[in-house]
Scaffold this active site. Sequence first.
Site, PDB file in Angstrom:
ATOM      1  N   HIS A 268       0.891  -1.210  -0.114  1.00 44.73           N
ATOM      2  CA  HIS A 268      -0.084  -0.076   0.061  1.00 44.73           C
ATOM      3  C   HIS A 268       0.953   1.196   0.092  1.00 44.73           C
ATOM      4  CE1 HIS A 268      -3.646   2.481   0.708  1.00 44.73           C
ATOM      5  NE2 HIS A 268      -3.889   2.110   1.741  1.00 44.73           N
ATOM      6  N   HIS A 307      -2.617  -2.748  -9.882  1.00 41.29           N
ATOM      7  CA  HIS A 307      -3.520  -1.818  -9.023  1.00 41.29           C
ATOM      8  C   HIS A 307      -4.747  -2.802  -8.869  1.00 41.29           C
ATOM      9  CE1 HIS A 307      -6.034   0.881  -6.971  1.00 41.29           C
ATOM     10  NE2 HIS A 307      -5.003   1.600  -6.566  1.00 41.29           N
ATOM     11  N   ASP A 363       2.614   5.231  -7.163  1.00 42.51           N
ATOM     12  CA  ASP A 363       4.000   5.203  -6.690  1.00 42.51           C
ATOM     13  C   ASP A 363       5.155   4.806  -7.522  1.00 42.51           C
ATOM     14  OD1 ASP A 363       2.993   5.172  -4.023  1.00 42.51           O
ATOM     15  OD2 ASP A 363       2.104   3.361  -4.264  1.00 42.51           O
TER      16      ASP A 363
HETATM   17  N1  CMC Z   1       4.723  -7.547 -10.578  1.00 38.67           N
HETATM   18  C1  CMC Z   1       4.594  -8.645 -10.957  1.00 38.67           C
HETATM   19  N2  CMC Z   1       3.340  -9.311 -10.975  1.00 38.67           N
HETATM   20  C2  CMC Z   1       2.494  -8.675 -10.542  1.00 38.67           C
HETATM   21  C3  CMC Z   1       2.232  -7.414 -10.020  1.00 38.67           C
HETATM   22  C4  CMC Z   1       3.283  -6.635  -9.892  1.00 38.67           C
HETATM   23  N3  CMC Z   1       3.662  -5.540  -9.324  1.00 38.67           N
HETATM   24  N4  CMC Z   1       1.135  -7.017  -9.363  1.00 38.67           N
HETATM   25  C5  CMC Z   1       0.284  -7.998 -10.009  1.00 38.67           C
HETATM   26  N5  CMC Z   1       1.131  -9.039 -10.523  1.00 38.67           N
HETATM   27  C6  CMC Z   1       0.546 -10.303 -11.060  1.00 38.67           C
HETATM   28  C7  CMC Z   1      -0.012 -11.326  -9.944  1.00 38.67           C
HETATM   29  O1  CMC Z   1       1.364 -12.123  -9.513  1.00 38.67           O
HETATM   30  C8  CMC Z   1      -0.962 -11.904 -10.640  1.00 38.67           C
HETATM   31  O2  CMC Z   1      -0.433 -13.037 -11.484  1.00 38.67           O
HETATM   32  P1  CMC Z   1      -1.023 -14.398 -11.885  1.00 38.67           P
HETATM   33  O3  CMC Z   1      -2.476 -14.255 -12.095  1.00 38.67           O
HETATM   34  O4  CMC Z   1      -0.118 -15.127 -12.617  1.00 38.67           O
HETATM   35  O5  CMC Z   1      -1.048 -14.985 -10.285  1.00 38.67           O
HETATM   36  C9  CMC Z   1      -1.627 -11.037 -11.398  1.00 38.67           C
HETATM   37  O6  CMC Z   1      -0.811 -10.128 -11.755  1.00 38.67           O
HETATM   38  C10 CMC Z   1      -2.854 -10.333 -10.633  1.00 38.67           C
HETATM   39  O7  CMC Z   1      -2.263  -9.671  -9.285  1.00 38.67           O
HETATM   40  P2  CMC Z   1      -2.806  -9.754  -8.027  1.00 38.67           P
HETATM   41  O8  CMC Z   1      -2.023  -9.812  -6.839  1.00 38.67           O
HETATM   42  O9  CMC Z   1      -4.188 -10.753  -8.161  1.00 38.67           O
HETATM   43  O10 CMC Z   1      -3.644  -8.370  -8.166  1.00 38.67           O
HETATM   44  P3  CMC Z   1      -4.213  -7.499  -6.673  1.00 38.67           P
HETATM   45  O11 CMC Z   1      -5.426  -6.726  -7.253  1.00 38.67           O
HETATM   46  O12 CMC Z   1      -4.675  -8.338  -5.654  1.00 38.67           O
HETATM   47  O13 CMC Z   1      -3.081  -6.649  -6.233  1.00 38.67           O
HETATM   48  C11 CMC Z   1      -1.639  -4.913  -5.678  1.00 38.67           C
HETATM   49  C12 CMC Z   1      -2.830  -5.400  -6.453  1.00 38.67           C
HETATM   50  C13 CMC Z   1      -1.283  -3.379  -6.132  1.00 38.67           C
HETATM   51  C14 CMC Z   1      -1.111  -5.366  -4.598  1.00 38.67           C
HETATM   52  C15 CMC Z   1      -0.395  -5.428  -6.745  1.00 38.67           C
HETATM   53  O14 CMC Z   1      -0.383  -5.294  -8.219  1.00 38.67           O
HETATM   54  C16 CMC Z   1       1.064  -5.373  -6.547  1.00 38.67           C
HETATM   55  O15 CMC Z   1       1.498  -6.020  -5.502  1.00 38.67           O
HETATM   56  N6  CMC Z   1       1.716  -4.428  -6.839  1.00 38.67           N
HETATM   57  C17 CMC Z   1       3.052  -3.840  -6.227  1.00 38.67           C
HETATM   58  C18 CMC Z   1       2.778  -3.201  -5.288  1.00 38.67           C
HETATM   59  C19 CMC Z   1       2.384  -1.716  -5.458  1.00 38.67           C
HETATM   60  O16 CMC Z   1       3.043  -0.851  -6.395  1.00 38.67           O
HETATM   61  N7  CMC Z   1       1.451  -1.109  -4.762  1.00 38.67           N
HETATM   62  C20 CMC Z   1       0.793   0.219  -4.821  1.00 38.67           C
HETATM   63  C21 CMC Z   1      -0.350   0.233  -5.118  1.00 38.67           C
HETATM   64  S1  CMC Z   1      -1.120   1.835  -5.576  1.00 38.67           S
HETATM   65  C22 CMC Z   1      -0.856   2.679  -4.031  1.00 38.67           C
HETATM   66  C23 CMC Z   1      -1.887   2.351  -2.986  1.00 38.67           C
HETATM   67  O17 CMC Z   1      -3.202   1.965  -3.303  1.00 38.67           O
HETATM   68  O18 CMC Z   1      -1.399   2.163  -2.174  1.00 38.67           O
END
Ligand code: CMC
Length: 436
Positions: A268, A307, A363
Site C-alpha cells: 500500500h 492496481h 507510486d
Molecule cells: N509485479 C509482478 N506481477 C504482478 C504485480 C507486480 N507489481 N502486480 C500483480 N502481479 C501479477 C500477480 O502475480 C498475478 O499474477 P497471476 O495471475 O499469474 O497469479 C496478477 O498480476 C494479478 O495480481 P493480484 O496480486 O491478484 O492483484 P491484486 O489486485 O490483488 O494486487 C496490488 C494489487 C497493487 C497489491 C499488486 O498489483 C501489487 O502488489 N503491486 C506492487 C505493489 C504496489 O505498487 N502497490 C501500490 C498500489 S497503488 C497505491 C496504493 O493504493 O497504495
Amino acid sequence: MPTETLTIVDNRNGRSYEIPIRAGAIRAMDLRQIRTGPEDFGLLSYDPAFMNTASTVSRTTEIDGDRGILRYRGYPIEELAERSNYLETAYLLLHGDLPTVDELDAWEYEVTHHTWVHENLKKFMDGFHHDAHPMGMLVSAVAALSTFYPEARDGADPATRHRQIVRLIAKIPTLAAFAYRHSLGMPYAYPDNALSYTGNFLNMLFKTTEVRYEPNPVLERALDVLFILHADHEQNCSTNAVRSVGSSQVDPYSAVAGGVAALYGPLHGGANEAVLRMLREIGTTARIPEFIRDVKAGKAKLMGFGHRVYKNFDPRATIIKRMAGEVFEVSQPSPLLPVALELERIALQDEYFVARKLYPNVDFYSGLIYQAMGFPVEMFPVLFAIPRMSGWLAQWQEMRDDPEQKIARPRQLYQGAAKRAYVEMGRRSPAPRPGG
Ligand code: CMC
C-alpha cells in the site's frame, strides 16, 4: 419488489428465490434466507480480500478503473491538480463542495492555527530509538493524540467532531516533521503560520539556522499537487481500516492511527519506498532484462506496477510523471530516473504485464520526486499519510453518519477441528511439524 431482480435456484432442494438488485448489487443479507432447513444458518457470501464486495455506499470519491477515472465529489483529479490546492481539496472531500472565498479563508485560518502540538508529544517522540522508522513513529504519535483530547470520544457531536478533524489535518505535518528531525538528531522546528500548508511542512523539515525559511515555490507547489493526488482513493486498504476501526465508535485519532498502520505496508503506502529500493537494487539499465525475468519467474515483484482497481492506467501516475520533469529542473535529477524510464518502457511492451493489465501506479514516480526533493526513503510513506488524512476523515465522517453502518464484523467459514476431548498435559504427544 424492484424491477431488477435476480432469481436463484438452490439445487440442493429445488427452491427458488427472487433477490432485489439495487445500484448493481445484491445484498449479502438477502442470501441468508437460502437455507436447507431450520438448523442451517443460511447462505453466506465468501469474499477474502473484498474482491467483489461493496462495504458501503459512498458519495466521496469515484474511481472507474477501466477508464482511468478518479474524481473527488465529482471533480476530475486532473482539474483539481491543475487548479486547486491541497487544503481546498481537503475541504471539498470533507464538506462535499468546493469552498467559497470566505469559507476557504476560514478553513485555512483554522488549520493554520492548530498546527502546534502539546510539548509532551516532543518527549514522547524523544523516547524512540534514533533509527526508528518515521512511519512507526507516526502511527504511535497519531494514536497518542487521542490521550490529549479525551473529548474526541464524543464522535456524534458535530462541533467536537469538527475540532478533531481540524486538529488532525493541522497536526499531522508537525508530527511527520518531528519524526524526521528525530531521526536526524536535529532540534524540532516549530510551525510558521505565515507559510502555506506545504510551505510550512517544508519549513518544519528543513529549517536550520536561517531566521526565516523560504520554501522553493516549485517544490512547494509540487508537494501540494502530490498531496491533492493522494488525498483520497475510495475504499482502499487503509480507508477500510479506518472505517472498520472507527465502526467501534472509538475516537477518530485511534481510528486513523489504524489507517496509518495499514498504509505502512509495502503493498500500500510503503510501495513508493519499495520502488526506490527496487530501482537501487537493479542499479543500471543493463540489469533490467534480468530483473524482468525474475519477476516473470515469480522471484520478484515489479513494485509501483499494478492496481486492484485501475486496469488501464492510473490517472495519478500520468500527472506525477509530467510533474517529475518540473521538479528535476530545480533539483538534482535522480540518477535512477533512466532505470525507471527504461523499466517502464520494457514492462509496458512485455506480454506478462500486458496480459495482466499491469501499469505504473501512483507510486512508480512519486518516490523519485521525493528523493529529488531531498527526502530519505523512510519518509515516503509518511508523505502519503499526511494528505490521506483528509480522505480518511471524510470517509470516517461518512461512516459515522450512515444509518446503515454498524460495527464491522465479518463472518468466517470455520474449517478447523471439530469438538475434541481435552488432553491432560502428561498425555499429550507433540504435534507433527510441517515436513518433519
Ligand atoms: N509485479 C509482478 N506481477 C504482478 C504485480 C507486480 N507489481 N502486480 C500483480 N502481479 C501479477 C500477480 O502475480 C498475478 O499474477 P497471476 O495471475 O499469474 O497469479 C496478477 O498480476 C494479478 O495480481 P493480484 O496480486 O491478484 O492483484 P491484486 O489486485 O490483488 O494486487 C496490488 C494489487 C497493487 C497489491 C499488486 O498489483 C501489487 O502488489 N503491486 C506492487 C505493489 C504496489 O505498487 N502497490 C501500490 C498500489 S497503488 C497505491 C496504493 O493504493 O497504495
